[in-house]
Enzyme design. Structure first.
Site: not given
Ligand code: RB5
Length: 150
Positions: A8, A65, A67, A98, A133
């Site tokens: 994203d 994304c 995080t 694993h 595993h």
């Molecule tokens: C977008 O702002 C953010 O929420 C997305 O990139 C992600 O981190 C969601 O888990």
């Protein structure tokens, strides 16, 4: 190896960097976007890669994304997908050895390009260890059979 990738807006720059890196390593990359910083919803992009991995159309996937959390939640809704969110080399290696992770997930706002490249390389070069595993992956498949359709 055929690898599908998506991100994203929070993962755009890292995804672009990794596309170049993977091609340099000789991999075939299917880049499913996004392609600019316009905000997009990570489930829309994440499901494209997860669907391809789930169907066996590609051998692996990479999702990014902000995080990595949202993308990993989405990807793990798909049968046969084992998506691992990693922040360090040790986890990247264990994800394959694993867990036989078939999608690597990272946070574009969490890790830099140097670390991300090494995590990708480590994950690609590691081998699943099988044995005990494999027995655990079979249990995950059984959970999928009971709880997921498709
Ligand atoms: C977008 O702002 C953010 O929420 C997305 O990139 C992600 O981190 C969601 O888990």
């Amino acid at each position: 190896m055929r690898i599908a990738m998506a991100c994203d807006h929070g993962g755009l720059h890292l995804k672009e960097d990794l596309v170049v890196f993977l091609k340099e390593l000789g991999h075939q990359v299917e880049d499913l976007g996004c392609f600019d910083e316009e905000p997009v919803d990570y489930p829309d992009l994440g499901q494209e890669v997860a669907q391809k991995v789930s169907a066996g159309d590609v051998e692996g996937g990479i999702l990014i994304c902000g995080t990595g959390i949202g993308m990993s939640i989405v990807a793990n809704k798909f049968p046969r997908v084992r998506a691992a969110l990693v922040h360090h080399i040790y986890a990247a290696r264990m994800a394959k050895e694993h867990n036989d992770a078939n999608i690597l997930v990272m946070g574009g706002r969490v890790v830099g390009s140097g670390l991300a490249r090494e995590m990708v390389r480590t994950w690609l070069e590691a081998d699943f260890q099988g044995g005990r595993h494999l027995h655990r992956l079979r249990k995950i498949e059984e959970i999928e059979r009971r709880n997921l359709k498709g």
